[in-house]
Design a protein around this motif. Structure first.
Motif, PDB file in Angstrom:
ATOM      1  N   LYS A 204       0.844  -1.192   0.000  1.00 34.51           N
ATOM      2  CA  LYS A 204       0.000   0.000   0.000  1.00 34.51           C
ATOM      3  C   LYS A 204       0.881   1.244   0.000  1.00 34.51           C
ATOM      4  O   LYS A 204       2.007   1.206   0.509  1.00 34.51           O
ATOM      5  N   PRO A 205       0.394   2.355  -0.546  1.00 38.36           N
ATOM      6  CA  PRO A 205       1.236   3.556  -0.648  1.00 38.36           C
ATOM      7  C   PRO A 205       1.430   4.259   0.688  1.00 38.36           C
ATOM      8  O   PRO A 205       0.659   4.081   1.631  1.00 38.36           O
ATOM      9  N   VAL A 206       2.481   5.043   0.729  1.00 44.61           N
ATOM     10  CA  VAL A 206       2.744   5.940   1.857  1.00 44.61           C
ATOM     11  C   VAL A 206       2.032   7.253   1.581  1.00 44.61           C
ATOM     12  O   VAL A 206       1.985   7.722   0.438  1.00 44.61           O
ATOM     13  N   ARG A 207       1.459   7.856   2.614  1.00 44.97           N
ATOM     14  CA  ARG A 207       0.777   9.142   2.471  1.00 44.97           C
ATOM     15  C   ARG A 207       1.706  10.253   2.981  1.00 44.97           C
ATOM     16  O   ARG A 207       2.120  10.266   4.129  1.00 44.97           O
ATOM     17  N   PHE A 208       2.042  11.179   2.078  1.00 42.53           N
ATOM     18  CA  PHE A 208       2.804  12.372   2.436  1.00 42.53           C
ATOM     19  C   PHE A 208       1.821  13.534   2.584  1.00 42.53           C
ATOM     20  O   PHE A 208       0.866  13.644   1.805  1.00 42.53           O
ATOM     21  N   GLY A 209       2.061  14.406   3.551  1.00 39.84           N
ATOM     22  CA  GLY A 209       1.153  15.535   3.736  1.00 39.84           C
ATOM     23  C   GLY A 209       1.844  16.736   4.353  1.00 39.84           C
ATOM     24  O   GLY A 209       2.888  16.611   5.009  1.00 39.84           O
ATOM     25  N   LEU A 210       1.258  17.906   4.119  1.00 44.21           N
ATOM     26  CA  LEU A 210       1.751  19.133   4.747  1.00 44.21           C
ATOM     27  C   LEU A 210       0.572  20.063   5.006  1.00 44.21           C
ATOM     28  O   LEU A 210      -0.463  19.998   4.341  1.00 44.21           O
ATOM     29  N   SER A 211       0.751  20.944   5.976  1.00 42.60           N
ATOM     30  CA  SER A 211      -0.227  21.988   6.257  1.00 42.60           C
ATOM     31  C   SER A 211       0.519  23.193   6.817  1.00 42.60           C
ATOM     32  O   SER A 211       1.586  23.047   7.424  1.00 42.60           O
ATOM     33  N   THR A 212      -0.028  24.376   6.607  1.00 44.17           N
ATOM     34  CA  THR A 212       0.593  25.604   7.091  1.00 44.17           C
ATOM     35  C   THR A 212      -0.357  26.332   8.029  1.00 44.17           C
ATOM     36  O   THR A 212      -1.562  26.065   8.059  1.00 44.17           O
ATOM     37  N   SER A 213       0.208  27.278   8.769  1.00 40.92           N
ATOM     38  CA  SER A 213      -0.575  28.010   9.766  1.00 40.92           C
ATOM     39  C   SER A 213      -1.638  28.892   9.130  1.00 40.92           C
ATOM     40  O   SER A 213      -2.578  29.311   9.810  1.00 40.92           O
ATOM     41  N   ASP A 214      -1.529  29.188   7.836  1.00 42.71           N
ATOM     42  CA  ASP A 214      -2.551  30.008   7.181  1.00 42.71           C
ATOM     43  C   ASP A 214      -3.557  29.170   6.392  1.00 42.71           C
ATOM     44  O   ASP A 214      -4.285  29.690   5.551  1.00 42.71           O
ATOM     45  N   GLY A 215      -3.570  27.847   6.662  1.00 40.26           N
ATOM     46  CA  GLY A 215      -4.623  27.014   6.090  1.00 40.26           C
ATOM     47  C   GLY A 215      -4.291  26.271   4.812  1.00 40.26           C
ATOM     48  O   GLY A 215      -5.140  25.546   4.285  1.00 40.26           O
ATOM     49  N   GLN A 216      -3.094  26.384   4.298  1.00 37.26           N
ATOM     50  CA  GLN A 216      -2.732  25.648   3.088  1.00 37.26           C
ATOM     51  C   GLN A 216      -2.503  24.174   3.427  1.00 37.26           C
ATOM     52  O   GLN A 216      -1.965  23.838   4.479  1.00 37.26           O
ATOM     53  N   GLN A 217      -2.885  23.301   2.503  1.00 34.27           N
ATOM     54  CA  GLN A 217      -2.703  21.866   2.696  1.00 34.27           C
ATOM     55  C   GLN A 217      -2.325  21.216   1.371  1.00 34.27           C
ATOM     56  O   GLN A 217      -2.691  21.696   0.296  1.00 34.27           O
ATOM     57  N   ALA A 218      -1.573  20.128   1.468  1.00 38.54           N
ATOM     58  CA  ALA A 218      -1.219  19.347   0.285  1.00 38.54           C
ATOM     59  C   ALA A 218      -0.930  17.927   0.734  1.00 38.54           C
ATOM     60  O   ALA A 218      -0.517  17.689   1.873  1.00 38.54           O
ATOM     61  N   SER A 219      -1.169  16.967  -0.151  1.00 35.76           N
ATOM     62  CA  SER A 219      -0.884  15.570   0.171  1.00 35.76           C
ATOM     63  C   SER A 219      -0.628  14.803  -1.122  1.00 35.76           C
ATOM     64  O   SER A 219      -1.028  15.219  -2.211  1.00 35.76           O
ATOM     65  N   SER A 220       0.054  13.686  -0.974  1.00 41.40           N
ATOM     66  CA  SER A 220       0.314  12.819  -2.123  1.00 41.40           C
ATOM     67  C   SER A 220       0.532  11.403  -1.614  1.00 41.40           C
ATOM     68  O   SER A 220       0.965  11.193  -0.483  1.00 41.40           O
ATOM     69  N   ASP A 221       0.210  10.414  -2.450  1.00 49.39           N
ATOM     70  CA  ASP A 221       0.402   9.005  -2.121  1.00 49.39           C
ATOM     71  C   ASP A 221       1.427   8.409  -3.071  1.00 49.39           C
ATOM     72  O   ASP A 221       1.427   8.715  -4.272  1.00 49.39           O
ATOM     73  N   CYS A 222       2.295   7.544  -2.523  1.00 46.70           N
ATOM     74  CA  CYS A 222       3.318   6.945  -3.381  1.00 46.70           C
ATOM     75  C   CYS A 222       3.769   5.604  -2.808  1.00 46.70           C
ATOM     76  O   CYS A 222       4.007   5.476  -1.602  1.00 46.70           O
ATOM     77  N   CYS A 223       3.864   4.593  -3.661  1.00 47.02           N
ATOM     78  CA  CYS A 223       4.453   3.317  -3.269  1.00 47.02           C
ATOM     79  C   CYS A 223       5.975   3.457  -3.316  1.00 47.02           C
ATOM     80  O   CYS A 223       6.534   3.845  -4.351  1.00 47.02           O
ATOM     81  N   LEU A 224       6.622   3.149  -2.220  1.00 45.44           N
ATOM     82  CA  LEU A 224       8.070   3.324  -2.153  1.00 45.44           C
ATOM     83  C   LEU A 224       8.831   2.195  -2.825  1.00 45.44           C
ATOM     84  O   LEU A 224      10.000   2.350  -3.173  1.00 45.44           O
ATOM     85  N   ASP A 225       8.172   1.043  -3.007  1.00 40.86           N
ATOM     86  CA  ASP A 225       8.835  -0.108  -3.621  1.00 40.86           C
ATOM     87  C   ASP A 225       8.107  -0.474  -4.907  1.00 40.86           C
ATOM     88  O   ASP A 225       6.902  -0.243  -5.041  1.00 40.86           O
ATOM     89  N   GLU A 226       8.846  -1.061  -5.841  1.00 39.64           N
ATOM     90  CA  GLU A 226       8.259  -1.459  -7.116  1.00 39.64           C
ATOM     91  C   GLU A 226       7.666  -2.861  -6.994  1.00 39.64           C
ATOM     92  O   GLU A 226       8.316  -3.779  -6.485  1.00 39.64           O
ATOM     93  N   THR A 227       6.439  -3.014  -7.446  1.00 43.07           N
ATOM     94  CA  THR A 227       5.813  -4.349  -7.402  1.00 43.07           C
ATOM     95  C   THR A 227       6.333  -5.233  -8.522  1.00 43.07           C
ATOM     96  O   THR A 227       6.352  -6.455  -8.403  1.00 43.07           O
ATOM     97  N   GLU A 228       6.773  -4.624  -9.615  1.00 47.17           N
ATOM     98  CA  GLU A 228       7.319  -5.399 -10.731  1.00 47.17           C
ATOM     99  C   GLU A 228       8.776  -5.001 -10.930  1.00 47.17           C
ATOM    100  O   GLU A 228       9.103  -3.830 -11.029  1.00 47.17           O
ATOM    101  N   GLN A 229       9.636  -5.997 -11.019  1.00 43.99           N
ATOM    102  CA  GLN A 229      11.062  -5.736 -11.182  1.00 43.99           C
ATOM    103  C   GLN A 229      11.494  -6.061 -12.597  1.00 43.99           C
ATOM    104  O   GLN A 229      11.004  -7.000 -13.228  1.00 43.99           O
ATOM    105  N   ASP A 230      12.429  -5.257 -13.076  1.00 44.80           N
ATOM    106  CA  ASP A 230      13.047  -5.484 -14.377  1.00 44.80           C
ATOM    107  C   ASP A 230      14.202  -6.466 -14.174  1.00 44.80           C
ATOM    108  O   ASP A 230      15.105  -6.220 -13.371  1.00 44.80           O
ATOM    109  N   ASP A 231      14.185  -7.580 -14.895  1.00 44.62           N
ATOM    110  CA  ASP A 231      15.231  -8.593 -14.705  1.00 44.62           C
ATOM    111  C   ASP A 231      16.624  -8.041 -14.970  1.00 44.62           C
ATOM    112  O   ASP A 231      17.600  -8.454 -14.344  1.00 44.62           O
ATOM    113  N   ALA A 232      16.703  -7.078 -15.901  1.00 38.73           N
ATOM    114  CA  ALA A 232      18.017  -6.535 -16.255  1.00 38.73           C
ATOM    115  C   ALA A 232      18.482  -5.488 -15.255  1.00 38.73           C
ATOM    116  O   ALA A 232      19.643  -5.456 -14.854  1.00 38.73           O
ATOM    117  N   ASN A 233      17.562  -4.624 -14.823  1.00 40.47           N
ATOM    118  CA  ASN A 233      17.951  -3.500 -13.975  1.00 40.47           C
ATOM    119  C   ASN A 233      17.540  -3.659 -12.517  1.00 40.47           C
ATOM    120  O   ASN A 233      17.915  -2.849 -11.673  1.00 40.47           O
TER     121      ASN A 233
END
Length: 293
Positions: A204-233
């Motif tokens: 499952k992805p990790v949730r990144f988030g931020l907020s500021t004292s004047d009400g701004q907010q932002a968030s993003s989700d990202c899987c830190l590991d690859e579910t499919e691997q390239d045999d070469a790389n």
């Protein structure tokens, strides 16, 4: 045309040839031109002649290269370090990292634009379970600007939180976490990575988030590991430092001081996760971040 340009740049004074040279340009005019140049360009041109060197040392020129709140950065240092310094020397001083908060945070000026950047060590963050060595360890390393990173062996509830209050100048800033999958070390002078504990980041992805004292907010989700691997790389996310963007926030006025909160979470307790290094969080003007990439 070429001959004229050659004569113009010859020597520091054109009086010997009877033609105008760079040495004949008034220092005040050179200073006016320097207002539109970057600090590296000014320092390069200062080598041309006396007038250029004089203009390149002018406080009036370097005042425009410093952020409006540069005194707040100076206040982080002992007064004896910056007393009686010229504006040029103050810029040079602040373009190197200025540590504060027991060395767990650093702030500096970008050498080209003079804009404020900041980095915050994992040591300055609240990390769930950090006091229990069954879950986390502090690993010394030269790969971090703070010389230490937090290494997670295994945990079910993963949460990293941070907060900073600072008079950031007006700008658009990008907040990013610097993360590394796997534990790294040196063996016989070579860098090696161990992925023995690395697991759970592809479920499952990790949730990144931020907020500021004047009400701004932002968030993003990202899987830190690859579910499919390239045999070469192999898995391209493993074994290297990656900066994960949390989001952006806008500062319109330095006063009041901006309070920023940021976090990184994976609190789904249906599976464990581990084998992760957390280094730091960077706060950098948005277009500077894009330029570095």
């Amino acid at each position: 045309m070429g001959a004229s340009l050659s004569n113009l740049t010859e020597g520091s004074n054109g009086s010997a040839t009877g033609r105008p040279g760079l040495g004949d340009i008034p220092e005040s005019c050179v200073a006016c031109v320097f207002l539109y140049l970057t600090p590296p360009e000014i320092c390069n041109l200062a080598r041309l002649n006396r007038a250029f060197r004089g203009a390149a040392s002018s406080d009036a020129v370097w005042e425009t290269k410093l952020p409006p709140n540069y005194h707040d950065l100076l206040d982080l240092m002992p007064p004896e370090r910056y007393q009686n310094l010229s504006k040029k020397d103050i810029f040079a001083l602040l373009s190197r990292p200025v540590p504060f908060d027991d060395g767990n945070r650093e702030v500096w000026l970008d050498r080209i634009t003079g804009r404020v950047c900041m980095s915050i060590s994992a040591k300055a963050m609240a990390i769930t379970g950090i006091e229990d060595r069954r879950y986390w360890n502090w690993v010394p390393t030269e790969e971090s600007r703070f010389h230490v990173v937090a290494y997670l062996q295994q945990i079910w509830w993963f949460e990293v939180d941070g907060v900073v209050k600072f008079p950031f100048p007006s700008d658009i800033y990008t907040v990013s976490f610097r993360i590394h999958l796997g534990r790294f070390s040196k063996r016989l002078g070579r860098r090696v990575c161990n992925f023995e504990h690395t697991h759970g980041w592809d479920i499952k992805p990790v949730r990144f988030g931020l907020s500021t004292s004047d009400g701004q907010q932002a968030s993003s989700d990202c899987c830190l590991d690859e579910t499919e691997q390239d045999d070469a790389n192999g898995n391209h996310k493993r074994g290297c430092w990656i900066e994960y963007k949390v989001g952006e926030f806008i500062v319109k006025e330095t006063d009041p001081v901006t309070e920023l909160r940021f976090s990184m979470k994976q609190i789904d307790c249906t599976h464990s996760k581990g084998g992760l290094c957390v280094d730091s969080v960077s706060i950098i003007p948005n277009d500077l971040k894009q330029r570095r990439r």
